[in-house]
Design an enzyme around this catalytic site. Structure first.
Site, PDB file in Angstrom:
ATOM      1  N   VAL A 475       0.844  -1.195   0.000  1.00 24.15           N
ATOM      2  CA  VAL A 475       0.000   0.000   0.000  1.00 24.15           C
ATOM      3  C   VAL A 475       0.879   1.245   0.000  1.00 24.15           C
ATOM      4  O   VAL A 475       0.603   2.228   0.664  1.00 24.15           O
ATOM      5  CB  VAL A 475      -0.978   0.019   1.187  1.00 24.15           C
ATOM      6  CG1 VAL A 475      -2.127  -0.915   0.910  1.00 24.15           C
ATOM      7  CG2 VAL A 475      -0.291  -0.389   2.480  1.00 24.15           C
ATOM      8  N   VAL A 478       2.182   3.173  -5.293  1.00 22.21           N
ATOM      9  CA  VAL A 478       1.353   2.571  -6.328  1.00 22.21           C
ATOM     10  C   VAL A 478       0.109   1.922  -5.729  1.00 22.21           C
ATOM     11  O   VAL A 478      -1.015   2.143  -6.189  1.00 22.21           O
ATOM     12  CB  VAL A 478       2.171   1.545  -7.139  1.00 22.21           C
ATOM     13  CG1 VAL A 478       1.298   0.866  -8.175  1.00 22.21           C
ATOM     14  CG2 VAL A 478       3.365   2.213  -7.799  1.00 22.21           C
ATOM     15  N   THR A 556       4.236  -4.293  -4.272  1.00 23.00           N
ATOM     16  CA  THR A 556       5.363  -4.114  -3.363  1.00 23.00           C
ATOM     17  C   THR A 556       6.624  -3.959  -4.223  1.00 23.00           C
ATOM     18  O   THR A 556       6.582  -4.106  -5.448  1.00 23.00           O
ATOM     19  CB  THR A 556       5.581  -5.339  -2.460  1.00 23.00           C
ATOM     20  OG1 THR A 556       6.039  -6.429  -3.273  1.00 23.00           O
ATOM     21  CG2 THR A 556       4.304  -5.757  -1.766  1.00 23.00           C
ATOM     22  N   LYS A 580       9.152  -5.471 -10.151  1.00 21.39           N
ATOM     23  CA  LYS A 580      10.114  -5.989 -11.132  1.00 21.39           C
ATOM     24  C   LYS A 580      10.991  -7.113 -10.599  1.00 21.39           C
ATOM     25  O   LYS A 580      11.521  -7.902 -11.352  1.00 21.39           O
ATOM     26  CB  LYS A 580      11.077  -4.867 -11.558  1.00 21.39           C
ATOM     27  CG  LYS A 580      10.462  -3.797 -12.389  1.00 21.39           C
ATOM     28  CD  LYS A 580      11.432  -2.650 -12.602  1.00 21.39           C
ATOM     29  CE  LYS A 580      11.379  -1.645 -11.477  1.00 21.39           C
ATOM     30  NZ  LYS A 580      10.199  -0.815 -11.395  1.00 21.39           N
ATOM     31  N   GLU A 607       2.878  -5.522 -17.072  1.00 21.65           N
ATOM     32  CA  GLU A 607       3.118  -4.403 -17.986  1.00 21.65           C
ATOM     33  C   GLU A 607       3.786  -3.217 -17.294  1.00 21.65           C
ATOM     34  O   GLU A 607       4.636  -2.547 -17.867  1.00 21.65           O
ATOM     35  CB  GLU A 607       1.792  -3.965 -18.624  1.00 21.65           C
ATOM     36  CG  GLU A 607       1.898  -2.832 -19.632  1.00 21.65           C
ATOM     37  CD  GLU A 607       2.839  -3.157 -20.795  1.00 21.65           C
ATOM     38  OE1 GLU A 607       3.999  -2.718 -20.721  1.00 21.65           O
ATOM     39  OE2 GLU A 607       2.416  -3.840 -21.742  1.00 21.65           O
ATOM     40  N   VAL A 610       7.880  -2.004 -16.737  1.00 24.89           N
ATOM     41  CA  VAL A 610       8.722  -1.174 -17.613  1.00 24.89           C
ATOM     42  C   VAL A 610       7.886   0.003 -18.105  1.00 24.89           C
ATOM     43  O   VAL A 610       6.852  -0.198 -18.750  1.00 24.89           O
ATOM     44  CB  VAL A 610       9.235  -1.964 -18.838  1.00 24.89           C
ATOM     45  CG1 VAL A 610      10.170  -1.084 -19.674  1.00 24.89           C
ATOM     46  CG2 VAL A 610       9.941  -3.243 -18.413  1.00 24.89           C
ATOM     47  N   GLY A 665       6.412  10.849  -6.305  1.00 25.38           N
ATOM     48  CA  GLY A 665       6.180   9.409  -6.426  1.00 25.38           C
ATOM     49  C   GLY A 665       6.834   8.818  -7.652  1.00 25.38           C
ATOM     50  O   GLY A 665       6.473   7.727  -8.093  1.00 25.38           O
ATOM     51  N   LYS A 683      14.812  -3.250 -15.822  1.00 20.88           N
ATOM     52  CA  LYS A 683      13.850  -3.100 -16.919  1.00 20.88           C
ATOM     53  C   LYS A 683      14.432  -3.614 -18.222  1.00 20.88           C
ATOM     54  O   LYS A 683      13.753  -4.307 -18.988  1.00 20.88           O
ATOM     55  CB  LYS A 683      13.433  -1.643 -17.061  1.00 20.88           C
ATOM     56  CG  LYS A 683      12.592  -1.185 -15.883  1.00 20.88           C
ATOM     57  CD  LYS A 683      12.308   0.296 -15.934  1.00 20.88           C
ATOM     58  CE  LYS A 683      11.532   0.712 -14.695  1.00 20.88           C
ATOM     59  NZ  LYS A 683      11.525   2.155 -14.506  1.00 20.88           N
TER      60      LYS A 683
END
Ligand code: ASP
Ligand code: MG
Length: 824
Positions: A475, A478, A556, A580, A607, A610, A665, A683
Site C-alpha cells: 500500500v 502505487v 510491493t 520488477k 506491464e 517497464v 512518487g 527493466k
C-alpha cells in the site's frame, strides 16, 4: 379478462397496496386471494389445540381464533381507517360465525377428520376475500367475494383434493353469466367442494392453483401472481447476493424448477397454463413497478443461450452408490434399485447410471435415508453375499446442484461452463447427470461447497457482469493509487463494463485485512490500520482462491515474492505485478514463474514493470509472438531518470530534482535504486528476457547516474546530504554537455545484432537529433528496431513514472486479464 392472485403475506402486510393494484387492474380483472399471512397455520394450530386439549376444552383453540379475528380486523382497519372498525369486525365475525362451533365439536370428539379440517381451513381464505372485497367497495368499486368452492369441483381427497376440470369449467361458465361486467369478483383461493358440496382444500399453497384454474376457465389473457418475492430468482438469494429475477421462463422450465424443490410455484399450478397457453407473471407487491418473471409457452432455445437461467441447490440429501463386481453381469442393478425404492415409497431426486448399467448413484432426501437403505439392502442381500455387488456406499452431507435452462442440450458448452465453473474452484463433482428432458444439468457436490458452487455456477450463466477479486499486496505509492482508482471507477465499471472489481483484501508490510464480500477500497487503508492482523499468505491465498476470478496484485518492491506467486498460481490465482524484482531475479527463477503460470493456465501480467503503464512489454511480446525478429531495443525506460535529466538540464540542482521526484512518487522507495541505474537495468533485463534472451542481471553493463560513493548511503538523510555535496560537480558536467549541444539522457540499449547480444544502461549525452531529446518531464520512450520495423522503429512514448499512471497500468492489466477470460 385478467386474473390477479395476491399472496397471503401481501394481503396481511400491504393491504392498501393490494387494493391499489387490484383497482388499477380495472373491472375486467378477477381476483384471487390467499388467507392472510400465516392464518392457515394458525387454523391448523387451533384444530390441534381443540383435539389435544382436555375433553371438551375448546378455550385455547378459541383464543387462537380470537387472535386471528383481531388481526384480520386490524389489518383492514389500519389500511381503511378506524371509522370502519366496527363494520369490519362485524364482517369478520359473520364470516367466521361457524368456527367456534366447529372447534368446540372437535374438542368434544377429541378428533378431527380431514373433511372437518378443510371446513375449518376454508375460513382463512373466506375472511381474506371478504376483506379485500370490502376494501374495494370503500374505494368506490363494485366488488364481491366469491367462495371458489362454488365452482372448484373436486374429488373427496380432503386436505389435497384433485380438481375435476370439466365440471369446474362448466360451473365457472354458468356462474359467469350472472357476473356483472362492472363488478370486481374476489375469489377465495385454495378452496373446492366435492360434487356433494362438502368443502375441500387443494393442498398447501393451493391458491395459485385456483388462480390458474380460474384463468383457464375464463380464457383469461394473462394471470399475475402478486407475492413478496420479485419473481423466480436466478439463484437462492440467501446464497447469491447478485441473484435477480429471471425475466422469462417457459412452462417446462418452471416445472423442472418445481421438481427441484423451488417453492415458488407448485408444478400442479402450471398444468392449466400448459393446457391453455395463458402467460403467467410473478410480481412483487413490494415493488409493483418491477416486471418480475414471465412464464409462458415460449421456449427460448439454442438461439438464446446467454439468457439468464436458474441455479438451484437441494440440501439435506444423501448419495447412495451401488457398484457391481465382475460377477454382476446381467443382475440389473439399476432397474432393481430404482424399483425397490419406488416400492418403498422413497423419492429419488437424482439417479446416474454407470455405462452398461453396472452401477448407479442415487440421491434421496435425508428424511428417507433409512427407508432407502433398508429397501436397497433387502433387494441386493443375496447378490452381496454372492460377491456380485460391492458394499453399498452412502455419502452424507451432499447437495444437488442443478442448472435449469431451456437451451440445455441445444446450446454448445453448457455442460462445459457448468463443470468449468466448479472445476475452477476445485469443487469435486461426485456424480452428475444432464436431464433426459435436456432442461437441466445436475451435479452432486459436498454440502460444504454449496455456497461456493451455487455462486460460481450462477456467475457463469447469469452474470454478464463479471466479478473479479483482488488481493492487493503493498500500500505504498502505487498500491494507494490502485486503491483510490478502484474506489473512484467502481460505479462506472459496473455500469459500462459489467465488471465488478472487488477488493478482497489488502496487505501491508506486516498486517493484512480481507473480506470475502469485498472491502471498500477508499476506506481500505483505515480498515487495514484498524482491523489488520499479521498475515499468513497461505490462509489469504486459500480464501482468495474460493472467489470468482481471483487475482493477486503485487504492488510491493519486495525481493522475495516469487514463492508467493508460485503459491498463488498453484491455487489457480492470477498474478498482476508492478514489482520488477521477481522478473529480474535469476533466469531460472524467471522461467519457473512463467512456466508455473502456463501450467496453471493462469495469467502473469507485469506491464507496469517497464515504463509504468506504457504498452511496452505487451508491444514487445506481440512482436515476438508474431515472429518478428528484434534487432535493437533502445530507450529511456526510466521515467524517473528521464525526469531528473530534464530537470538538471533546465538548471535545477540534482539534489533538489531528486527530492522533488521522490515527492511526486516518481522514484523507488529509496531513490538510489533509480540513480544507481539498477532499476533501469532490471527493466532492460525484463525486456531482454521478453525477447527470449536467457540473460542475467550481472550481464547488464550499468553506469550509474551518480557516483557509487553517494549510492552507498543507506540512510535517506545521509544520502541526500551526499547528493547536495555532489550538486556542483554534476552541474559542471551538465554545462559541458550543453556547450557541445548535447542533452543528458539515461539510456538503455539491448543490441541483438552482435554475435553476443549486449545489454547496457547509462547516462549518455545525446546529440540534438536523437529522438530521446524530445522527452519532457517523466516521459519514457522505447524504440524497437526489428526486421519489420527496420527503417522506422516502432516507438512507444509517454509518461513513464508516477503512482497514478502505474496504478492505472496495474488496473489495465487486471482488466485485460478479465476481458481475456470473458472473450471480449
Ligand atoms: N392459505 C393456504 C396455505 O397457506 C393456501 C395458499 O396460501 O395458497 O397453504
Ligand atoms: Mg401461501
Amino acid at each position: 379478462m385478467k386474473v390477479m392472485k395476491f399472496g397471503g403475506s401481501s394481503v396481511a402486510e400491504r393491504f392498501a397496496q393490494v387494493l391499489q393494484i387490484a383497482e388499477d387492474g380495472g373491472d375486467d380483472t378477477a381476483i384471487v386471494v390467499s388467507a392472510l399471512g400465516d392464518t392457515t397455520d394458525q387454523l391448523l394450530r387451533a384444530i390441534e389445540e381443540a383435539r389435544e386439549g382436555k375433553k371438551g376444552q375448546s378455550e385455547p383453540a378459541l383464543d387462537t381464533l380470537r387472535a386471528l379475528v383481531d388481526r384480520s380486523v386490524k389489518v383492514a382497519t389500519d389500511a381503511l381507517g378506524a371509522q370502519h372498525e366496527a363494520e369490519l369486525r362485524e364482517l369478520v365475525d359473520r364470516v367466521t360465525a361457524d368456527l367456534p362451533r366447529l372447534l368446540s365439536g372437535i374438542a368434544a370428539l377429541e378428533e378431527c377428520s380431514k373433511a372437518t379440517a378443510d371446513r375449518v381451513l376454508s375460513f382463512g381464505e373466506r375472511v381474506a376475500a371478504s376483506l379485500v372485497a370490502f376494501g374495494l367497495r370503500q374505494r368506490g368499486r363494485n366488488a364481491e367475494m366469491v367462495d371458489s368452492g362454488t365452482w372448484t369441483v373436486t374429488d373427496d381427497s380432503f386436505g389435497s383434493a384433485a380438481v375435476l376440470w370439466d365440471e369446474s369449467a362448466a360451473r365457472v361458465r354458468a356462474l359467469a353469466i350472472g357476473w356483472h361486467p362492472a363488478t370486481v369478483y374476489v375469489h377465495t383461493g385454495f378452496l373446492g367442494r366435492t360434487r356433494g358440496g362438502r368443502p375441500t382444500t387443494l393442498g398447501r399453497n393451493g391458491s395459485d392453483y385456483t388462480a390458474t384454474l380460474l384463468a383457464r376457465a375464463l380464457s383469461a389473457s394473462e394471470i399475475t401472481i402478486w407475492t413478496d418475492v420479485p419473481g423466480v430468482m436466478t439463484g437462492d438469494p440467501s446464497l447469491v447476493d447478485e441473484a435477480y429475477p429471471v425475466p422469462h421462463l417457459s412452462y417446462r422450465e418452471t416445472l423442472e424448477l418445481g421438481g427441484l424443490g423451488l417453492r415458488i410455484l407448485h408444478p400442479r399450478t402450471i398444468v392449466p397454463l400448459l393446457e391453455s397457453g395463458i402467460p403467467l407473471r410473478i410480481r412483487s407487491t413490494l415493488d409493483p413497478a418491477a416486471e418480475g418473471t414471465r412464464i409462458d409457452a415460449v421456449a427460448l432455445g439454442g438461439t438464446a443461450r446467454d439468457r439468464p437461467t436458474c441455479v438451484t441447490s437441494l440440501e439435506d440429501v444423501v448419495l447412495f452408490e451401488l457398484e457391481g463386481s465382475q460377477k454382476s453381469e446381467g443382475i440389473g442393478i439399476a432397474p432393481r434399485a430404482l424399483s425397490a425404492l419406488a416400492e418403498a415409497g422413497v423419492d429419488v431426486w437424482f439417479a446416474s447410471l454407470a455405462p452398461r448399467g453396472n452401477g448407479i448413484a442415487i440421491l434421496v432426501a435425508r428424511a428417507q435415508v433409512d427407508r432407502a437403505r433398508a429397501a436397497l439392502e433387502r433387494v441386493f442381500a443375496a447378490d452381496e453375499v454372492r460377491g456380485a455387488l460391492q458394499k453399498l456406499r452412502t455419502t452424507d452431507d451432499v447437495t444437488l446442484l442443478t442448472l435449469v435452462a431451456e437451451a440445455m442440450g441445444q446450446a454448445p458448452n453448457v455442460a462445459g461452463r457448468f463443470f468449468g465453473a466448479l472445476g475452477a474452484l476445485g469443487i469435486n463433482v461426485r456424480a452428475a447427470t444432464q436431464g433426459a428432458t435436456s432442461r437441466a444439468i445436475s451435479a452432486v457436490v459436498s454440502q460444504a461447497d454449496t455456497p461456493a458452487a451455487v455462486r460460481a455456477v450462477h456467475a457463469a450463466f447469469n452474470l454478464s457482469r463479471e466479478q473479479v477479486n483482488l488481493l492487493l499486496l503493498g500500500v505504498g505509492t502505487v498500491g494507494s493509487q490502485v486503491l483510490s482508482q478502484l474506489g473512484e471507477q467502481r460505479e462506472a465499471r459496473l455500469r459500462d463494463h459489467d465488471l465488478d472489481l472487488r477488493l478482497f483484501g489488502v496487505a501491508g508490510r506486516t498486517k493484512a485485512v480481507h473480506r470475502a464480500e469485498g472491502l471498500d477500497p477508499t476506506a481500505a487503508h483505515e480498515t487495514l490500520q484498524r482491523e489488520g492482523a499479521p498475515w499468513n499468505i497461505d490462509a489469504l491465498l486459500d480464501a482468495l482462491a474460493r472467489l470468482p476470478v481471483p487475482i493477486l496484485v503485487d504492488c510491493t518492491a519486495s525481493d522475495d515474492m516469487a514463492p508467493v506467486y508460485l503459491a498463488a498460481l498453484r491455487r489457480g490465482i492470477h498474478v498482476v505485478a508492478a514489482n520488477k524484482k521477481p522478473l529480474a531475479d535469476t533466469f531460472a527463477q524467471y522461467t519457473s514463474l512463467r512456466a508455473a503460470a502456463r501450467r496453471a493456465h493462469r495469467a502473469y501480467r507485469y506491464e507496469t514493470t517497464v515504463g509504468a503503464s506504457l504498452p511496452i512489454v505487451e508491444t514487445l511480446a506481440n512482436l515476438v509472438r508474431t515472429g518478428d525478429r528484434v534487432r535493437l531495443v533502445e530507450g529511456s525506460f526510466s521515467g524517473t531518470l528521464g525526469y531528473l535529466s530534464n530537470e538538471v538540464m533546465a538548471g535545477v540542482p540534482l539534489s533538489r530534482a531528486v527530492a522533488r521526484a521522490k515527492e511526486l512518487g516518481y522514484t523507488e522507495p529509496h531513490p538510489r535504486d533509480d540513480l544507481s541505474g539498477k532499476d533501469a537495468a532490471r527493466k532492460a533485463l525484463i525486456l531482454a528476457r521478453e525477447v527470449g534472451l536467457p540473460a542475467e542481471l550481472a550481464q547488464v553493463v550499468v553506469a550509474p547516474f551518480v557516483p557509487e560513493s553517494i549510492l552507498a548511503h543507506e540512510d535517506l538523510g545521509d544520502f541526500f546530504a551526499a547528493l547536495e555535496h555532489f550538486d556542483a560537480a554534476f552541474d559542471e558536467r551538465i554545462r559541458g554537455l550543453k556547450a557541445e549541444g548535447r542533452v543528458l539522457r539515461y539510456l538503455a540499449r539491448i543490441d541483438l545484432t552482435q554475435p553476443v547480444p549486449t545489454l547496457e544502461v547509462g547516462p549518455v549525452g545525446v546529440p540534438a537529433a536523437h529522438p530521446a531529446t524530445r522527452l519532457r518531464g517523466s516521459e519514457a520512450f522505447v524504440a524497437f528496431t526489428t526486421e519489420r520495423y527496420a527503417e522506422y522503429p516502432l516507438v512507444v512514448q509517454g509518461a513513464g513514472a508516477g503512482g497514478a499512471v502505474t496504478a492505472a497500468g496495474v488496473i489495465a492489466d487486471v482488466l485485460a486479464l478479465s476481458q481475456g477470460l470473458r472473450g471480449r
